[in-house]
Scaffold this motif. Sequence first.
Motif, PDB file in Angstrom:
ATOM      1  N   LEU A 158       0.828  -1.208   0.000  1.00 30.49           N
ATOM      2  CA  LEU A 158       0.000   0.000   0.000  1.00 30.49           C
ATOM      3  C   LEU A 158       0.862   1.257   0.000  1.00 30.49           C
ATOM      4  O   LEU A 158       0.537   2.250  -0.664  1.00 30.49           O
ATOM      5  CB  LEU A 158      -0.920  -0.005   1.210  1.00 30.49           C
ATOM      6  CG  LEU A 158      -2.080  -1.017   1.167  1.00 30.49           C
ATOM      7  CD1 LEU A 158      -2.811  -1.041   2.498  1.00 30.49           C
ATOM      8  CD2 LEU A 158      -3.050  -0.669   0.032  1.00 30.49           C
ATOM      9  N   ARG A 159       1.961   1.230   0.742  1.00 25.78           N
ATOM     10  CA  ARG A 159       2.861   2.391   0.777  1.00 25.78           C
ATOM     11  C   ARG A 159       3.441   2.665  -0.610  1.00 25.78           C
ATOM     12  O   ARG A 159       3.503   3.816  -1.066  1.00 25.78           O
ATOM     13  CB  ARG A 159       3.981   2.159   1.785  1.00 25.78           C
ATOM     14  CG  ARG A 159       4.899   3.371   1.984  1.00 25.78           C
ATOM     15  CD  ARG A 159       6.089   3.031   2.849  1.00 25.78           C
ATOM     16  NE  ARG A 159       7.014   2.119   2.200  1.00 25.78           N
ATOM     17  CZ  ARG A 159       7.895   2.496   1.260  1.00 25.78           C
ATOM     18  NH1 ARG A 159       7.947   3.765   0.858  1.00 25.78           N
ATOM     19  NH2 ARG A 159       8.708   1.619   0.720  1.00 25.78           N
ATOM     20  N   LEU A 160       3.876   1.605  -1.291  1.00 22.76           N
ATOM     21  CA  LEU A 160       4.460   1.769  -2.628  1.00 22.76           C
ATOM     22  C   LEU A 160       3.405   2.191  -3.643  1.00 22.76           C
ATOM     23  O   LEU A 160       3.693   2.958  -4.565  1.00 22.76           O
ATOM     24  CB  LEU A 160       5.130   0.457  -3.066  1.00 22.76           C
ATOM     25  CG  LEU A 160       6.387   0.060  -2.280  1.00 22.76           C
ATOM     26  CD1 LEU A 160       6.897  -1.300  -2.731  1.00 22.76           C
ATOM     27  CD2 LEU A 160       7.488   1.107  -2.451  1.00 22.76           C
ATOM     28  N   CYS A 161       2.181   1.706  -3.480  1.00 21.68           N
ATOM     29  CA  CYS A 161       1.090   2.143  -4.365  1.00 21.68           C
ATOM     30  C   CYS A 161       0.865   3.646  -4.209  1.00 21.68           C
ATOM     31  O   CYS A 161       0.706   4.370  -5.198  1.00 21.68           O
ATOM     32  CB  CYS A 161      -0.194   1.383  -4.041  1.00 21.68           C
ATOM     33  SG  CYS A 161      -0.243  -0.310  -4.679  1.00 21.68           S
ATOM     34  N   GLN A 162       0.867   4.092  -2.965  1.00 20.33           N
ATOM     35  CA  GLN A 162       0.671   5.525  -2.705  1.00 20.33           C
ATOM     36  C   GLN A 162       1.827   6.334  -3.270  1.00 20.33           C
ATOM     37  O   GLN A 162       1.629   7.404  -3.863  1.00 20.33           O
ATOM     38  CB  GLN A 162       0.543   5.747  -1.194  1.00 20.33           C
ATOM     39  CG  GLN A 162       0.241   7.211  -0.830  1.00 20.33           C
ATOM     40  CD  GLN A 162       0.031   7.377   0.668  1.00 20.33           C
ATOM     41  OE1 GLN A 162       0.359   6.499   1.449  1.00 20.33           O
ATOM     42  NE2 GLN A 162      -0.513   8.517   1.072  1.00 20.33           N
ATOM     43  N   GLU A 163       3.060   5.825  -3.127  1.00 21.67           N
ATOM     44  CA  GLU A 163       4.234   6.547  -3.599  1.00 21.67           C
ATOM     45  C   GLU A 163       4.274   6.644  -5.122  1.00 21.67           C
ATOM     46  O   GLU A 163       4.700   7.665  -5.668  1.00 21.67           O
ATOM     47  CB  GLU A 163       5.499   5.839  -3.098  1.00 21.67           C
ATOM     48  CG  GLU A 163       6.794   6.562  -3.459  1.00 21.67           C
ATOM     49  CD  GLU A 163       8.016   5.866  -2.887  1.00 21.67           C
ATOM     50  OE1 GLU A 163       9.126   6.089  -3.416  1.00 21.67           O
ATOM     51  OE2 GLU A 163       7.869   5.102  -1.912  1.00 21.67           O
ATOM     52  N   THR A 164       3.822   5.611  -5.793  1.00 19.70           N
ATOM     53  CA  THR A 164       3.921   5.577  -7.259  1.00 19.70           C
ATOM     54  C   THR A 164       2.633   5.980  -7.959  1.00 19.70           C
ATOM     55  O   THR A 164       2.633   6.206  -9.165  1.00 19.70           O
ATOM     56  CB  THR A 164       4.280   4.157  -7.731  1.00 19.70           C
ATOM     57  OG1 THR A 164       3.258   3.242  -7.300  1.00 19.70           O
ATOM     58  CG2 THR A 164       5.622   3.719  -7.183  1.00 19.70           C
ATOM     59  N   GLY A 165       1.536   6.051  -7.212  1.00 23.45           N
ATOM     60  CA  GLY A 165       0.267   6.396  -7.840  1.00 23.45           C
ATOM     61  C   GLY A 165      -0.438   5.213  -8.476  1.00 23.45           C
ATOM     62  O   GLY A 165      -1.432   5.391  -9.198  1.00 23.45           O
ATOM     63  N   PHE A 166       0.031   3.985  -8.219  1.00 26.18           N
ATOM     64  CA  PHE A 166      -0.635   2.808  -8.776  1.00 26.18           C
ATOM     65  C   PHE A 166      -1.842   2.471  -7.912  1.00 26.18           C
ATOM     66  O   PHE A 166      -1.729   2.383  -6.691  1.00 26.18           O
ATOM     67  CB  PHE A 166       0.338   1.625  -8.819  1.00 26.18           C
ATOM     68  CG  PHE A 166      -0.201   0.437  -9.569  1.00 26.18           C
ATOM     69  CD1 PHE A 166      -0.315   0.470 -10.946  1.00 26.18           C
ATOM     70  CD2 PHE A 166      -0.581  -0.714  -8.893  1.00 26.18           C
ATOM     71  CE1 PHE A 166      -0.802  -0.618 -11.646  1.00 26.18           C
ATOM     72  CE2 PHE A 166      -1.067  -1.810  -9.585  1.00 26.18           C
ATOM     73  CZ  PHE A 166      -1.185  -1.767 -10.966  1.00 26.18           C
ATOM     74  N   PRO A 167      -3.024   2.299  -8.512  1.00 19.98           N
ATOM     75  CA  PRO A 167      -4.250   2.108  -7.717  1.00 19.98           C
ATOM     76  C   PRO A 167      -4.252   0.790  -6.943  1.00 19.98           C
ATOM     77  O   PRO A 167      -4.051  -0.276  -7.517  1.00 19.98           O
ATOM     78  CB  PRO A 167      -5.367   2.117  -8.775  1.00 19.98           C
ATOM     79  CG  PRO A 167      -4.681   1.806 -10.072  1.00 19.98           C
ATOM     80  CD  PRO A 167      -3.305   2.341  -9.959  1.00 19.98           C
ATOM     81  N   PRO A 168      -4.495   0.844  -5.620  1.00 20.85           N
ATOM     82  CA  PRO A 168      -4.417  -0.359  -4.796  1.00 20.85           C
ATOM     83  C   PRO A 168      -5.716  -1.150  -4.684  1.00 20.85           C
ATOM     84  O   PRO A 168      -5.700  -2.282  -4.225  1.00 20.85           O
ATOM     85  CB  PRO A 168      -4.022   0.193  -3.424  1.00 20.85           C
ATOM     86  CG  PRO A 168      -4.618   1.560  -3.396  1.00 20.85           C
ATOM     87  CD  PRO A 168      -4.600   2.072  -4.815  1.00 20.85           C
ATOM     88  N   TYR A 169      -6.833  -0.588  -5.094  1.00 21.97           N
ATOM     89  CA  TYR A 169      -8.114  -1.267  -4.906  1.00 21.97           C
ATOM     90  C   TYR A 169      -8.849  -1.369  -6.225  1.00 21.97           C
ATOM     91  O   TYR A 169      -9.869  -0.706  -6.446  1.00 21.97           O
ATOM     92  CB  TYR A 169      -8.971  -0.528  -3.862  1.00 21.97           C
ATOM     93  CG  TYR A 169      -8.283  -0.380  -2.534  1.00 21.97           C
ATOM     94  CD1 TYR A 169      -8.065  -1.497  -1.727  1.00 21.97           C
ATOM     95  CD2 TYR A 169      -7.824   0.856  -2.102  1.00 21.97           C
ATOM     96  CE1 TYR A 169      -7.412  -1.367  -0.504  1.00 21.97           C
ATOM     97  CE2 TYR A 169      -7.178   0.990  -0.872  1.00 21.97           C
ATOM     98  CZ  TYR A 169      -6.974  -0.124  -0.090  1.00 21.97           C
ATOM     99  OH  TYR A 169      -6.317  -0.007   1.118  1.00 21.97           O
ATOM    100  N   LYS A 170      -8.347  -2.203  -7.110  1.00 23.02           N
ATOM    101  CA  LYS A 170      -8.936  -2.379  -8.438  1.00 23.02           C
ATOM    102  C   LYS A 170      -8.982  -3.866  -8.741  1.00 23.02           C
ATOM    103  O   LYS A 170      -8.595  -4.710  -7.938  1.00 23.02           O
ATOM    104  CB  LYS A 170      -8.072  -1.673  -9.496  1.00 23.02           C
ATOM    105  CG  LYS A 170      -8.063  -0.162  -9.393  1.00 23.02           C
ATOM    106  CD  LYS A 170      -9.098   0.434 -10.304  1.00 23.02           C
ATOM    107  CE  LYS A 170      -8.983   1.936 -10.370  1.00 23.02           C
ATOM    108  NZ  LYS A 170      -9.885   2.532 -11.349  1.00 23.02           N
ATOM    109  N   ARG A 171      -9.417  -4.190  -9.944  1.00 28.43           N
ATOM    110  CA  ARG A 171      -9.219  -5.528 -10.484  1.00 28.43           C
ATOM    111  C   ARG A 171      -7.982  -5.453 -11.370  1.00 28.43           C
ATOM    112  O   ARG A 171      -7.684  -4.415 -11.953  1.00 28.43           O
ATOM    113  CB  ARG A 171     -10.442  -5.976 -11.280  1.00 28.43           C
ATOM    114  CG  ARG A 171     -11.679  -6.121 -10.408  1.00 28.43           C
ATOM    115  CD  ARG A 171     -12.845  -6.681 -11.190  1.00 28.43           C
ATOM    116  NE  ARG A 171     -12.625  -8.080 -11.547  1.00 28.43           N
ATOM    117  CZ  ARG A 171     -13.447  -8.760 -12.350  1.00 28.43           C
ATOM    118  NH1 ARG A 171     -14.491  -8.154 -12.893  1.00 28.43           N
ATOM    119  NH2 ARG A 171     -13.210 -10.031 -12.621  1.00 28.43           N
TER     120      ARG A 171
END
Length: 497
Positions: A158-171
């Motif tokens: 989740l931290r890396l998703c937030q840092e990179t902007g990659f969505p964490p809650y998708k399919r």
Amino acid sequence: MRLLIADDDDYTREGLKESIDWEQYGIHDVLLAGDGAEALRMCTVHRPNIVLTDIRMPKLNGIEFAEKLSLKSPGSILIFMSGYMDVEYLRSAIKLSAVEYIEKPIKLADVEQAILKSVRALEEKQAQSSVYKQKNELVRQKLAGLLCDEHADSEELLRLCQETGFPPYKRYISFIVKAPSSDLTSIIGDWRGYGIEAIGEQLDRKLCFIIVACQNDEYKQLYSIIDRWLSKNGACTVAIGEEANGMNAIPDSFRTARRALDRSFYEPDVRCLRSNTVEDTGGNDWYNGALPAFYKLSKDNPEGLSEWLAELFASMRRKRYPAKDKAVALLDTMAHSLLGDNRKLVETLANEHGFAEAGHYLKKCETLDNAELFMHAVLSVWMEEKRQSSGYSRLVQEVMSYVAANYRSIDLDLTMIAGHMHLSTSYLGKLFKEETGTSIKQYISDYRIDLAKKLVENEQYKMHTIAELCGFASASYFVKVFKAATDLSPMQYRKKS
């Protein structure tokens, strides 16, 4: 770089454009605007890197224009020009982060100094942006690698998703791209160009792993995009994993993408592969019985091996079973049992059949067709040697096998062989001469010379290397023995060949 000059005075606009050597600053396109409104329209379309603007202009003054410019072209750098040294204008210019304020009447030296300062500021900004992008891309690759790991820490993800902007809650859906020389950056760029959020990891020189995030209604579109991408990249193959409903399911998606990629071993011409969710276990009995059947044939009926091997591959094609790693392990075991430690067979495979590094060939083999060619070549050289040694007693065949395994040893002679077989040298030498018509010493020499001839024909081998590979004590001794056997020096033999 591109620059815009905005000034309602024609003489100032044209004069600046013609009087300065813009290219020395890396500026190759100079645009002109006669008022603030026109300047804003041009900035919206052309996005200039630097804007040199008068403060007092009709329709839209310089400050108003600059305020709107920050929305239309936020990356542009401002340089103000004015003959009105008004304090409020200066305060506004400072708030708008103008790089420089040039007083009219304009001096070219002042303009050039302001341009130089702007160019350097742009270069510094671009360098910082490039470093940020590189760092961000490395973090995204790290994230992609962790998403394949079922034991990865969820908080770290989740931290890396937030840092990179990659969505964490998708399919998500993952796929592996196989190319002659894959470029992760280029492939990711292609997918982002389609408006799809994607991250990836370079698996090796030919393989990239890609993860894309999508909405529920985007799956059909995604598959059509894959087909479109493949049509533009003719040498590539895409192996698609199962859809993942959440990040915790991505490891399974990765595994199924790997399984789909393995299908290219059996179907090399299929460029879009999907994994079968149900494992094919119908061929287990056939698979488990293949190796014992091979061993029995190689001992009791070697002549039947070629036909049996052809049927083995035909059966594997029909069943598309076992999985690639099992198929390679099975074939590798068979090849090793035929080749053993016989260096002559390995050298023959390389020189007569083109299979260099025979011991590692199957593990690097990408298609069943190539594996079949290799196995038939192995069988061919094995059968040829077997035919040459057939008709001899067990002891003589054992001598021949020992020579095949140890010909590179410069100490190889009758004494060494007799000691290995626990026989007297006189008895073994006499027996061998009676059955073959030649002495063991001559057989060893002929064996080495026959192999040396094949190596001499290949120009990549130097004479000292051939001498070492064939068991001669030195290059000079090798040349002497070779000439005595062929009436030609090795170099003469190579030229003749």
